[in-house]
Design an enzyme around this catalytic site. Structure first.
Site, mmCIF file in Angstrom:
data_model
loop_
_atom_site.group_PDB
_atom_site.id
_atom_site.type_symbol
_atom_site.label_atom_id
_atom_site.label_comp_id
_atom_site.label_asym_id
_atom_site.label_seq_id
_atom_site.Cartn_x
_atom_site.Cartn_y
_atom_site.Cartn_z
ATOM 1 N N TRP A 184 0.558 -1.509 -0.017
ATOM 2 C CA TRP A 184 0.208 0.107 -0.033
ATOM 3 C C TRP A 184 0.873 1.637 -0.123
ATOM 4 C CZ3 TRP A 184 1.801 2.076 3.804
ATOM 5 C CH2 TRP A 184 2.245 1.283 4.955
ATOM 6 N N LYS A 208 -2.381 -7.967 -8.262
ATOM 7 C CA LYS A 208 -3.341 -7.766 -6.780
ATOM 8 C C LYS A 208 -2.680 -6.497 -5.862
ATOM 9 C CE LYS A 208 -2.838 -9.104 -2.361
ATOM 10 N NZ LYS A 208 -3.355 -8.242 -2.456
ATOM 11 N N ASP A 210 -2.365 -4.020 -2.576
ATOM 12 C CA ASP A 210 -3.171 -3.911 -1.430
ATOM 13 C C ASP A 210 -4.694 -3.077 -1.467
ATOM 14 O OD1 ASP A 210 -1.466 -4.249 1.629
ATOM 15 O OD2 ASP A 210 -3.951 -3.024 0.926
ATOM 16 N N GLY A 259 6.822 -6.324 -0.435
ATOM 17 C CA GLY A 259 5.908 -6.044 0.500
ATOM 18 C C GLY A 259 7.202 -6.604 1.960
ATOM 19 N N GLU A 281 10.833 -7.572 -3.075
ATOM 20 C CA GLU A 281 11.349 -6.315 -3.208
ATOM 21 C C GLU A 281 10.950 -5.967 -1.508
ATOM 22 O OE1 GLU A 281 13.165 -4.378 -4.728
ATOM 23 O OE2 GLU A 281 13.546 -5.657 -6.400
ATOM 24 N N CYS A 315 10.217 1.976 1.870
ATOM 25 C CA CYS A 315 11.435 0.859 1.750
ATOM 26 C C CYS A 315 12.327 1.253 2.235
ATOM 27 C CB CYS A 315 10.504 -0.620 1.194
ATOM 28 S SG CYS A 315 11.064 0.572 -0.815
ATOM 29 N N GLU A 413 12.312 -3.339 11.274
ATOM 30 C CA GLU A 413 10.848 -2.160 10.364
ATOM 31 C C GLU A 413 10.694 -1.850 11.488
ATOM 32 O OE1 GLU A 413 9.794 -3.094 7.058
ATOM 33 O OE2 GLU A 413 10.764 -1.700 5.939
HETATM 34 P P1 NAD Z 1 3.225 -7.833 3.460
HETATM 35 O O1 NAD Z 1 3.941 -8.242 3.177
HETATM 36 O O2 NAD Z 1 2.357 -7.398 4.610
HETATM 37 O O3 NAD Z 1 1.658 -7.024 1.855
HETATM 38 C C1 NAD Z 1 2.239 -6.800 0.462
HETATM 39 C C2 NAD Z 1 1.583 -7.282 -0.147
HETATM 40 O O4 NAD Z 1 0.999 -9.051 -0.145
HETATM 41 C C3 NAD Z 1 -0.130 -6.819 -0.584
HETATM 42 O O5 NAD Z 1 -1.001 -6.999 -1.142
HETATM 43 C C4 NAD Z 1 -0.643 -8.398 0.784
HETATM 44 O O6 NAD Z 1 -2.130 -8.524 0.597
HETATM 45 C C5 NAD Z 1 0.115 -8.989 -0.105
HETATM 46 N N1 NAD Z 1 -0.223 -10.598 1.438
HETATM 47 C C6 NAD Z 1 -0.396 -10.343 2.704
HETATM 48 N N2 NAD Z 1 -0.564 -12.328 2.870
HETATM 49 C C7 NAD Z 1 -0.098 -12.770 1.348
HETATM 50 C C8 NAD Z 1 0.367 -14.520 1.436
HETATM 51 N N3 NAD Z 1 0.037 -14.862 2.250
HETATM 52 N N4 NAD Z 1 0.665 -14.627 0.234
HETATM 53 C C9 NAD Z 1 0.226 -13.720 -1.145
HETATM 54 N N5 NAD Z 1 0.438 -12.383 -0.890
HETATM 55 C C10 NAD Z 1 0.002 -12.252 0.111
HETATM 56 O O7 NAD Z 1 3.642 -5.568 3.185
HETATM 57 P P2 NAD Z 1 3.156 -4.874 3.377
HETATM 58 O O8 NAD Z 1 3.039 -4.581 5.315
HETATM 59 O O9 NAD Z 1 1.913 -4.208 2.917
HETATM 60 O O10 NAD Z 1 3.943 -3.870 3.281
HETATM 61 C C11 NAD Z 1 4.911 -3.100 3.931
HETATM 62 C C12 NAD Z 1 6.326 -3.658 3.389
HETATM 63 O O11 NAD Z 1 7.064 -4.026 2.577
HETATM 64 C C13 NAD Z 1 7.385 -2.899 4.457
HETATM 65 O O12 NAD Z 1 8.198 -4.356 4.683
HETATM 66 C C14 NAD Z 1 8.692 -2.617 3.130
HETATM 67 O O13 NAD Z 1 9.679 -2.503 3.229
HETATM 68 C C15 NAD Z 1 8.147 -3.076 2.015
HETATM 69 N N6 NAD Z 1 8.646 -2.612 1.264
HETATM 70 C C16 NAD Z 1 9.683 -2.735 0.140
HETATM 71 C C17 NAD Z 1 9.596 -2.480 -1.241
HETATM 72 C C18 NAD Z 1 11.217 -2.531 -1.304
HETATM 73 O O14 NAD Z 1 11.222 -2.075 -2.485
HETATM 74 N N7 NAD Z 1 11.965 -2.882 -1.391
HETATM 75 C C19 NAD Z 1 8.791 -1.548 -1.479
HETATM 76 C C20 NAD Z 1 7.765 -1.164 -0.539
HETATM 77 C C21 NAD Z 1 7.894 -1.628 0.391
#
Ligand code: NAD
Length: 544
Positions: A184, A208, A210, A259, A281, A315, A413
């Site tokens: 998100w 997919k 968020d 994520g 990522e 991130c 984090e």
């Molecule tokens: P998250 O892992 O909770 O969710 C990310 C996505 O994965 C969402 O769309 C979520 O619905 C989906 N998801 C959840 N459970 C899943 C599963 N079991 N299988 C497949 N998909 C699933 O992360 P978040 O809280 O939404 O985002 C924040 C995190 O993302 C932080 O750790 C941040 O550092 C990281 N992030 C990394 C980058 C990068 O480029 N390295 C960029 C942005 C965010």
């Protein structure tokens, strides 16, 4: 991590004043994101029958933002069927035709940016300037891959097994349908920005996003279709992460995930079980190093951007600040002053320096990290409080001093506007401390000696390092790869790696005159002797 703060400088400080509120803006979320806009965008979700609705709220105000149809796992299958069919014709187009779509998207995005800035602000609560960073990032990706894709993807002549007799060509084929799962925090850049190289390489995408930020992705889809992408090439499915996420991975020819590290591991395992590739990522605990010779004023401004852009929900934002002891007091006093002066607010207009957090969960983590650290002896140098007077999820940008290894904020984090300060005496000490984390996403080094900065950067275990910038210099250099080492991920976005990940390499070798086997009366022994001589000759002639 080595505690390098044990210098007796962490005594309690007077708590700083409250951050001022940003000037109010006439336009509100409700006036900009009308039910008509939501209804139009919701048509882009792949959800059949009578779908259940899922509701989102605007972080800035806590008001209902949108009710969107939820996809089921069966809808995800439908999405893949539609995408696969559409990909056949799209993938068969000349690369230049597909690249032209990206270049048109670039222009449309810049022209219609206000629409998406409203949506990003409404869905994430971030300040407009931080939303604009997404527009910049997506435009840069569109320009880069729009211009460079034909060269990244063109057939390449390679040395053949036997000079003259073997002709080898390396070609790039689209993977097919890419499953993309996005978070998100940067909903424009991490949906369309990452999908553009997949499309130009000839793939279709099932994305997919968020749920909280699905409107932004749906808007980007509309715009890309307007730019010329066949509609079925980009399917958007919405639903619970642990249900719809695995369904997306289940049918994908390649997975692009952004994520948390925790979810990334699950996605990687599922993709590995299906023997499809994945780029991941993931999270970070990024460090900034302020060397003794740094321009303190510029480093302070850089730290404000590094730590508090998108309220730290970025991130690549900085959560650990290592400052040389000789400049630490001067740096910290000025950094605290600038941090306390940041104007908080969430009007749909420029003029706020930091917006709101996105969710209760984010606010809870930020509050827990700060409270736990303070209870264990850390000092709040700036901020430290939620600001419900501004909106339900506002929190002040916060600087902590005296943080030790035992505190969660030291290594975990936070993903919020919280940074810890550590002092160092030698660069070796700073490098060791910065590298003492399983993460390896981004870092930042501040020094007037650029050569020294680059030499130090080479010792940092992160996928990107910014010298005299916070994060934007490396992220915005879209011709260069961007991604994480260690627990911060696998694979890279941007540059050649960012597009080639969405392709399969195919080698087409054509043999003429003689086969690579005994022939024309040569028995095995003579063939082996001839080839041995040939191999020696190829080395002598420096063939590669
Ligand atoms: P998250 O892992 O909770 O969710 C990310 C996505 O994965 C969402 O769309 C979520 O619905 C989906 N998801 C959840 N459970 C899943 C599963 N079991 N299988 C497949 N998909 C699933 O992360 P978040 O809280 O939404 O985002 C924040 C995190 O993302 C932080 O750790 C941040 O550092 C990281 N992030 C990394 C980058 C990068 O480029 N390295 C960029 C942005 C965010």
């Amino acid at each position: 991590m080595t505690d390098i703060t044990a210098d007796g400088q962490t005594g309690s400080r007077a708590e700083a004043g409250r951050n001022p509120a940003a000037p109010g803006a006439a336009r509100t979320v409700a006036s900009a994101i009308t039910p008509a806009v939501v209804a139009r965008l919701a048509k882009g979700v792949t959800a059949t029958g009578e779908p259940e609705l899922v509701h989102t709220t605007a972080p800035l105000t806590g008001e209902r933002l949108a009710s969107l149809p939820q996809s089921t796992p069966a809808d995800v299958e439908v999405a893949y069927q539609l995408a696969r069919r559409a990909q056949q014709a799209w993938g068969a187009l000349p690369v230049r035709r597909r690249a032209a779509v990206l270049l048109r998207f670039h222009d449309l995005l810049l022209r219609r940016q206000d629409e998406v800035l409203d949506l990003i602000q409404a869905e994430t609560g971030k300040a407009r300037l931080h939303a604009f960073e997404e527009v910049m990032a997506a435009a840069m990706a569109a320009r880069h891959y729009g211009r460079k894709a034909p060269s990244y993807l063109r057939d390449r002549r390679r040395s053949g097994a036997i000079p003259v007799l073997t002709r080898a060509v390396e070609a790039r084929r689209a993977k097919g349908v890419v499953g993309q799962i996005s978070p998100w925090n940067y909903p424009l850049e991490l949906s369309v920005g990452d999908a553009l190289p997949a499309f130009v390489a000839g793939n279709a995408v099932v994305n997919k996003p968020d749920t909280q930020t699905a409107l932004t992705a749906l808007w980007a889809r509309e715009l890309l279709i307007e730019a010329g992408l066949p509609a079925d090439c980009w399917q958007i499915v919405i639903g619970d992460g642990p249900v719809i996420g695995p369904a997306v991975v289940e049918h994908a020819d390649y997975v692009s995930f952004t994520g948390s590290t925790r979810t990334g591991r699950q996605v990687a395992q599922q993709a590995a079980g299906r023997l499809v590739g994945a780029s991941l990522e993931l999270g970070g605990k990024n460090a900034m190093l302020v060397l003794a010779d740094a321009d303190v004023e510029k480093a302070v401004e850089g730290a404000v951007r590094a730590c508090f852009s998108s309220a730290g929900q970025l991130c690549i934002s900085i959560e650990r600040l290592f400052v040389h002891r000789s400049v630490a007091d001067r740096f910290l006093a000025r950094f605290a002053e600038r941090t306390c002066a940041l104007r908080l607010g969430g009007g749909l207009a420029y003029g706020s320096d930091m917006g709101s957090l996105v969710s209760e969960r984010q606010l809870e983590t930020v509050t827990r990290h700060i409270e736990e650290a303070v209870k264990a002896g850390a000092t709040v140098v700036a901020g430290g409080r939620a600001r419900p007077d501004l909106g339900p999820l506002f929190h002040e940008p916060t600087i902590l001093d005296g943080v030790t290894d035992a505190m969660a904020v030291c290594a975990e984090e936070t993903f919020g506007p919280v940074v810890s300060i550590y002092r160092f005496d030698t660069e070796d000490q700073a490098v060791a401390a910065a590298n003492a984390t399983p993460y390896g996403l981004n870092s930042s080094v501040w020094t007037k000696d650029l050569r020294r900065g680059r030499a130090l950067a080479a010792r940092l275990h992160t996928g990107t390092v910014n010298v005299n910038e916070a994060y934007a210099a490396a992220y915005g250099s879209v011709a260069s790869p961007m991604g994480g080492m260690g627990d911060s991920g696998l694979g890279r976005r941007h540059g050649a790696e960012g597009i080639l990940r969405y392709t399969e390499a195919q080698t087409i070798a054509t043999q003429t005159v003689l086969p690579l086997a005994p022939s024309m009366g040569l028995d095995d022994v003579r063939f082996a002797a001839l080839m041995t001589t040939g191999l020696k000759a190829m080395k002598a002639f420096r063939l590669k």
